[in-house]
Motif scaffolding. Sequence first.
Motif, PDB file in Angstrom:
ATOM      1  N   ALA A 157       0.832  -1.206   0.000  1.00 62.33           N
ATOM      2  CA  ALA A 157       0.000   0.000   0.000  1.00 62.33           C
ATOM      3  C   ALA A 157       0.865   1.254   0.000  1.00 62.33           C
ATOM      4  O   ALA A 157       0.574   2.222  -0.715  1.00 62.33           O
ATOM      5  N   PHE A 158       1.939   1.242   0.780  1.00 61.11           N
ATOM      6  CA  PHE A 158       2.831   2.404   0.837  1.00 61.11           C
ATOM      7  C   PHE A 158       3.560   2.604  -0.490  1.00 61.11           C
ATOM      8  O   PHE A 158       3.756   3.736  -0.935  1.00 61.11           O
ATOM      9  N   SER A 159       3.951   1.520  -1.110  1.00 54.51           N
ATOM     10  CA  SER A 159       4.609   1.605  -2.418  1.00 54.51           C
ATOM     11  C   SER A 159       3.672   2.195  -3.461  1.00 54.51           C
ATOM     12  O   SER A 159       4.032   3.124  -4.211  1.00 54.51           O
ATOM     13  N   ALA A 160       2.451   1.671  -3.527  1.00 53.56           N
ATOM     14  CA  ALA A 160       1.477   2.159  -4.505  1.00 53.56           C
ATOM     15  C   ALA A 160       1.116   3.618  -4.264  1.00 53.56           C
ATOM     16  O   ALA A 160       1.054   4.426  -5.207  1.00 53.56           O
ATOM     17  N   VAL A 161       0.903   3.976  -3.003  1.00 58.34           N
ATOM     18  CA  VAL A 161       0.545   5.361  -2.677  1.00 58.34           C
ATOM     19  C   VAL A 161       1.682   6.309  -3.038  1.00 58.34           C
ATOM     20  O   VAL A 161       1.438   7.401  -3.581  1.00 58.34           O
ATOM     21  N   ALA A 162       2.921   5.928  -2.784  1.00 57.33           N
ATOM     22  CA  ALA A 162       4.058   6.792  -3.131  1.00 57.33           C
ATOM     23  C   ALA A 162       4.082   7.075  -4.631  1.00 57.33           C
ATOM     24  O   ALA A 162       4.356   8.206  -5.059  1.00 57.33           O
ATOM     25  N   ALA A 163       3.804   6.045  -5.428  1.00 55.29           N
ATOM     26  CA  ALA A 163       3.798   6.230  -6.883  1.00 55.29           C
ATOM     27  C   ALA A 163       2.637   7.123  -7.319  1.00 55.29           C
ATOM     28  O   ALA A 163       2.797   7.982  -8.202  1.00 55.29           O
ATOM     29  N   VAL A 164       1.470   6.947  -6.710  1.00 57.09           N
ATOM     30  CA  VAL A 164       0.307   7.774  -7.070  1.00 57.09           C
ATOM     31  C   VAL A 164       0.515   9.217  -6.614  1.00 57.09           C
ATOM     32  O   VAL A 164       0.181  10.172  -7.337  1.00 57.09           O
ATOM     33  N   GLU A 165       1.061   9.403  -5.417  1.00 58.90           N
ATOM     34  CA  GLU A 165       1.376  10.755  -4.948  1.00 58.90           C
ATOM     35  C   GLU A 165       2.326  11.449  -5.923  1.00 58.90           C
ATOM     36  O   GLU A 165       2.163  12.641  -6.228  1.00 58.90           O
ATOM     37  N   GLY A 166       3.301  10.691  -6.427  1.00 58.43           N
ATOM     38  CA  GLY A 166       4.275  11.258  -7.348  1.00 58.43           C
ATOM     39  C   GLY A 166       3.655  11.719  -8.652  1.00 58.43           C
ATOM     40  O   GLY A 166       3.861  12.859  -9.087  1.00 58.43           O
ATOM     41  N   ILE A 167       2.899  10.840  -9.309  1.00 55.83           N
ATOM     42  CA  ILE A 167       2.320  11.200 -10.607  1.00 55.83           C
ATOM     43  C   ILE A 167       1.259  12.284 -10.450  1.00 55.83           C
ATOM     44  O   ILE A 167       1.066  13.122 -11.347  1.00 55.83           O
ATOM     45  N   THR A 168       0.570  12.321  -9.301  1.00 57.46           N
ATOM     46  CA  THR A 168      -0.420  13.371  -9.046  1.00 57.46           C
ATOM     47  C   THR A 168       0.251  14.740  -8.995  1.00 57.46           C
ATOM     48  O   THR A 168      -0.247  15.724  -9.572  1.00 57.46           O
ATOM     49  N   GLN A 169       1.406  14.816  -8.331  1.00 62.04           N
ATOM     50  CA  GLN A 169       2.123  16.093  -8.264  1.00 62.04           C
ATOM     51  C   GLN A 169       2.721  16.471  -9.615  1.00 62.04           C
ATOM     52  O   GLN A 169       2.660  17.636 -10.029  1.00 62.04           O
TER      53      GLN A 169
END
Length: 346
Positions: A157-169
Motif C-alpha cells: 500500500a505504501f509503495s502504490a501510494v508513493a507512486a500515485v502521490e508522485g504522478i499526481t504532483q
Amino acid sequence: MVLKFEKSFIIPMFVIISLVITCASQVVSGRSMHEPSIVAKHEQWMAQHGRTYKDELEKAMRLKIFKQNLEYIEKANKEGNRTYKLGTNEFSDLTNEEFRASYTGYNRPVPSLSRQSSRPSTFKYQNVTDVPTSIDWRKKGAVTHIKNQGNCGSCWAFSAVAAVEGITQITGGKLIELSEQQLVDCSTDNNGCSGGLMDKAFEYIIENKGLATEADYPYQQEQGTCDEQKEKAAAATIGKYEDLPKGDEHALLQAVTKQPVSVCVEASGQAFRFYERGVLNAECGNNCDHGVAVVGFGTAEEEDGANYWLIKNSWGETWGESGYIRILRDEGLCGIATEASYPVAM
C-alpha cells in the motif's frame, strides 16, 4: 588420591580437576556471550527504541538475538569492498523469520489472479532517450515525507501510494498525502496487513475512482472495516497503470526519469534490514517480499562512483538514510526490476 561415594563409585581426582576446568571455561564463555559491553549496548538500544519485555526470560532471549545481529553487523562493516555501512535499528532484537512476518508484505503475483497476467514487452516510456545522469523526485516536490507501516505487512500500500502521490504532483502540480489505510481496509483483492500487490492497489484506485487523503483516512497499523463514506472522498485518482518488462533495469531507468515507480525487493536479508548508509552492494537475493518506491537514481562519487537507485522505504525515518536506501544499479540486486509498475494519470 580419589573421592569415594556410595556403591563404591570412585572418581579419580584428575577427572574432578578436569571437570572444574571445563565448568570454569563454560562460565567464562557464558560471560562472553553476555559481557558487560553487550548488555550495556542492549540496554542502551532498549532505551533508544522504547523496547520492554514481559519478563527476564524473554529479555535474555532477545539479548541473545541482539548479540547475534550485532556480531553480523560488526563483521560486515569490517569486510572490504563495501560501499555501505550497517547499524543497529528497531529490528535488532528480531530473528529474520520474525522480521519477515511483520515488516514486509509483498505477495508475489499468481498469474491467474492478475488482470495483467504477463509482463509486457512495450510500455509508455520505451522510447525515452533523454535519460539524465541523476534525478531525485524529492527535489522536484513529488515525494511526501517518510512514513512507517509499523507491525503490519502493508508495504504494498505504501509503495502504490508513493507512486500515485508522485504522478499526481507531476501532472497536477500539487503534492497530496494519500491514504494507505484506505487500501488496507478497502482493497479486497489484497490482504491488508497480511500482504498484497501494488498492481491490485492500482486496480482498486481505478475502480474506486480515487483515494482519500491521509488526513481524511489516517493510517492505523492494522486492518479495519472499510469506511465507505471516507472511501468516496477521493482527492486523487489515476487512469490506468503499466508494468515494466521483467528484470529490465534500463526500462526502469527510463520510467523513473519520468516519475516515481513501484517496485518489489527482497528486503528480509540482514544486509537490507540493517542498512544504515551508503550504496548497498550486497547479495540480497531476488525473491521479492517487500514493496517500495524508486524515487530517483544517480552516481555516488564518495562510494567509488557507484551508480545507484534511490528508494523510498516505509520503515520510518530512523531506518537507513532518513528512511531511504540507495542500492547498486545495473546489477539486478534485491530483485529490484522483477515486478516494477507505475500509475498513469487520467
